[in-house]
Structure formats: C-alpha cells, structure tokens
Design an enzyme around this catalytic site. Structure first.
Site, PDB file in Angstrom:
ATOM      1  N   ASP A 137       2.151   4.876  -5.563  1.00 27.26           N
ATOM      2  CA  ASP A 137       1.134   3.718  -5.583  1.00 27.26           C
ATOM      3  C   ASP A 137       1.716   2.736  -6.731  1.00 27.26           C
ATOM      4  OD1 ASP A 137      -0.509   2.177  -3.856  1.00 27.26           O
ATOM      5  OD2 ASP A 137      -1.873   2.733  -4.103  1.00 27.26           O
ATOM      6  N   HIS A 191       6.030   4.740  -2.341  1.00 18.97           N
ATOM      7  CA  HIS A 191       5.177   3.713  -1.830  1.00 18.97           C
ATOM      8  C   HIS A 191       4.914   3.122  -3.313  1.00 18.97           C
ATOM      9  CE1 HIS A 191       0.784   3.454  -0.662  1.00 18.97           C
ATOM     10  NE2 HIS A 191       0.783   2.506  -1.502  1.00 18.97           N
ATOM     11  N   HIS A 201      -2.568   3.049   5.568  1.00 18.69           N
ATOM     12  CA  HIS A 201      -3.910   2.763   4.012  1.00 18.69           C
ATOM     13  C   HIS A 201      -4.716   3.138   5.477  1.00 18.69           C
ATOM     14  CE1 HIS A 201      -5.706   1.087   0.927  1.00 18.69           C
ATOM     15  NE2 HIS A 201      -7.284   0.494   2.253  1.00 18.69           N
TER      16      HIS A 201
END
Length: 426
Positions: A307, A63, A181
């Site tokens: 992320d 990610h 998501h």
C-alpha cells in the site's frame, strides 16, 4: 546482457526449489539453472558472486500508489519504480486514485506507455466506478482493452453494492481481478487512528475495527452471491482475518493481502502523533497484529503488499490535517523478514510476496522457471540495517519504519536481466 549468478541459495516456491546453485540469463530470460554452471562463465558478460545470498523471483507488489498522473510532486512512475527496484520489487500493480482517476482508456494507456523503460514492470488497476464516486460503472471492457489487468476503487469502497456486484460478475469474464478496499465510510468518518483506549487517552478521533470488518463482510457476501472471486486489500483487523478464514472454508473465492506495517507496528506508534504512522486502515492493536501473523501462517492471508502511498513532508507535517498513507516498497522485504522470523519459512515469505500475488493477478511473474523473465532479487537475509528515510530512493520520506533496525537487505535486483539496483554501488 548475459549474466551468471554464482553460489546463491536459490529459493523458488513456484517450482518448489530451494538449493545452492547458479542462475544464468541471456536476452532477458532465465536460460539455465543448476548446482554448478561454471562451464557457462566464458559466455557471461557479468558474473555475480552471490555466496551467502538468496536468489529469489522478483517481488510482486499488488498494491502501489504511483501518484502518476496528477500528484507527481509525491511520486511518479520512474521514482516509484526506482524505489521498487531498491526493494527487490520487479512487478507492481498501480492503484487508480490518480488525477484524473484511472477511469478512461486514455489514462490507462498514458500510464502504461510512460512506464516503458522504468525499473519495474508496471501493471495498473482501473476504476470500478467513474471518478471513484462509487455509483456509476466505468466502461470495463474498454479499460481492459487499454491494458488494465484489475478493477478497484481503492481509497474508497464501491458505495453502490449493485455496481460492486456487476463488476464482480463481469471481471472474471474479462480475465480481470477485483481488489476491494473494505470500509464502512460512516463508521470511519473523521477518524485518524484506531479507536480504542489510546485514541481516547490522546483525545484523537478513532476508526473502529468494525469499519473494516463490515466492509469485508459485505465484499465476501457479494462475491459469494454470484460465485465470483474477490481480493481483499490491506487487512488489518482480527475480525477481517476471521471473516476471510470462514469464507475460505465455505468455498468462497476470496484472497487477501496484508502489509508489513501491520505486522511490525501497532497503534502505540501513534502516541508520538507523527503523521508518518497514519494510514488507512490504521495501525491496530497487538491482538490484531498477532491475528495477522496467524492468518499468514495458516494461509488465510495469501499475500503481502505495501500500500505504498507517498506524500510530501509538508503534507505530513500536521498530524491532524495530514493525508493517510506511508511508503513501503523499499522496506517491504526487510520488514517482512523481520516480522515473520520464526513464523514462516523463507520460502513461504517469498511465496507471499512473489508467486501468490502473481497468481492472483494472473501475470507472468513470481517464478524462476526456465524461460521466464529474468526478474531476480538477490538479498542477504541476515544483514541488519537501520532505515534512514533520507537515503531512500523515491521522492517521499513518509516511512513508518524510520530509525528501525530491520534484518534482511536487498543487494541487487535484475529486471529482464538488466541490473536495475546494485547496493554495492550505492
């Protein structure tokens, strides 16, 4: 390049190995592994004394926002991969919320071609819906043929559940992973941090846990209805952990990831109103943090990703107007080792950060088996250091770990046998 790594503790969850020994690689592949490969020293171009270090398969970060194309003032393929190498990451999955969005074969090919020669293997997710608008499917087959390995509208949920269902059904037929998501946009609208006592005290609009939990429940229900797998991104709430745990018990093909910042930090970091601590989903409560740790321990959460979301200092200067996101590849291993000390074994941490994400994505990574690519990270699990945001290797500085004392430091990273990071030469 022929290299011999001597006297390392070799940890490879894929082959259930954990022993003191040596690694030898040539022509980019692991060609020998054993307790003593002294007889191969004469053949090596380089001998790396790894006494006291861990040798593990290179990390797989599933990610990452490389910001390329369209936002290269924040990050680009090469700076992102340089940061990856400094964090022991040798394979990464780029998210598709670029400009233009990763919704055409041309954009997919652009990224993959540009990444040739970078300091990590770059894979990419392509958009589920056109321009990430959530209502019209992209040409999924064409995107796969261009080289995408996953589908995602990361940054936003797929608004039209029919589009989501269609992508979930077709992705396995194409050998692809759907990464989701999970967020109810109506519940999250306008929020800047976790909704709770602290947000009320500070007078800052909050994002309730229900925004994530409702999204997670929808994705699980959709996947279960068609018998398809789904991967849940950046889990941050105890509610989502419980939903995923229950779904796994029922046989739903769901996997999940969380991020190091949710394991080490809570909403209390937002008290200083520093936008480097703003991300989406937001930092949550101590109860949520403990639930994530338990979810990693019992296998509910399969992977640790970052992320990684770079932004410029100018963008992050105004707390109320700043975009969400923090960088994380360079600190991911150290932050995870620090957060999970005494909770997971070293082998389990490596498994969550390397072998499991490789399996979920279906890529040839995350292992030190003979014949595999020589993607190796050497790290000192006991070395303590302080995160200096100005000494990091990417373009941006928005790390939530700035000034923190972490335990565990990457010493060297090899990509197909090529040394792409060496802390001894920094």
């Amino acid at each position: 390049m022929r290299s011999l790594i001597k006297r390392a503790r070799i940890v490879d969850p894929a082959s259930e190995k954990d022993f003191l020994g040596d690694l030898y690689f040539s022509e980019g592949k692991l060609t020998a592994i054993g307790e003593d490969l002294f007889h191969m020293a004469a053949q090596a171009d380089e001998i790396f004394d790894a006494n006291g270090l861990i040798a593990a398969p290179g990390l797989v970060d599933m990610h990452v926002h490389l910001r390329d194309p369209g936002f290269t003032q924040k990050e680009d393929v090469f700076t992102g991969c340089r940061a990856a190498a400094a964090g022991g990451v040798t394979s990464l999955l780029a998210m598709p919320n670029t400009r233009p969005a990763m919704d055409t074969p041309e954009t997919v090919r652009y990224l993959l071609e540009k990444s040739e020669g970078a300091d990590a293997h770059v894979y990419t997710a392509a958009c589920i819906t056109k321009n990430l608008e959530g209502t019209e499917l992209t040409e999924l087959e064409a995107l796969r043929e261009a080289g995408a390995i996953a589908f995602s509208d990361d940054g936003r949920p797929v608004v039209d559940t029919r589009c989501l269902l269609e992508a979930l059904k077709r992705a396995p037929e194409l050998g692809m992973t759907v990464t989701a998501h999970c967020e109810d946009l109506y519940l999250a609208a306008g929020g800047l941090m976790n909704e709770g006592i602290l947000s009320q005290k500070l007078g800052i609009p909050g994002i309730p846990s229900a925004a994530e939990d409702c999204g997670t429940a929808r994705e699980i229900a959709a996947a279960a209805s068609v018998g398809a797998p789904v991967h849940i991104c950046h889990v941050s709430t105890k509610g989502s952990v419980a939903l995923i745990r229950d779904a796994k018990r029922r046989g739903v093909k769901v996997t999940a990831e969380t991020c190091p910042h949710y394991l080490l930090l809570t909403e209390e970091s937002l008290a200083k109103q520093d936008a480097d601590y703003r991300m989406n989903p937001p930092l949550r409560t101590e109860a949520d943090r403990q639930a994530l740790l338990e979810g990693l321990k019992d296998g509910t959460i399969d992977a640790i990703s970052t992320d990684h979301a770079p932004h410029t200092p100018e963008e992050k200067a105004d707390f109320g107007k700043a975009p969400n996101g923090s960088i994380g590849m360079e600190t991911s291993l150290a932050a995870s080792l620090t957060a999970l000390d005494g909770i997971l074994t070293l082998s389990q941490i490596v498994e969550k950060m390397s072998w499991n994400p490789a399996k979920i994505l279906g890529i040839p990574a995350g292992t030190l088996k003979l014949g595999a690519d020589a993607d190796v990270v050497l790290f000192d699990p006991t070395l303590e250091w302080v995160v200096n945001e100005n000494a990091l290797h990417g373009k941006s500085r928005n790390t939530p770990f700035k000034g923190m004392h972490l335990k565990g430091k990457v010493i060297a990273t090899f990509l197909q046998g090529r040394k792409v990071f060496d802390a001894r030469r920094q």
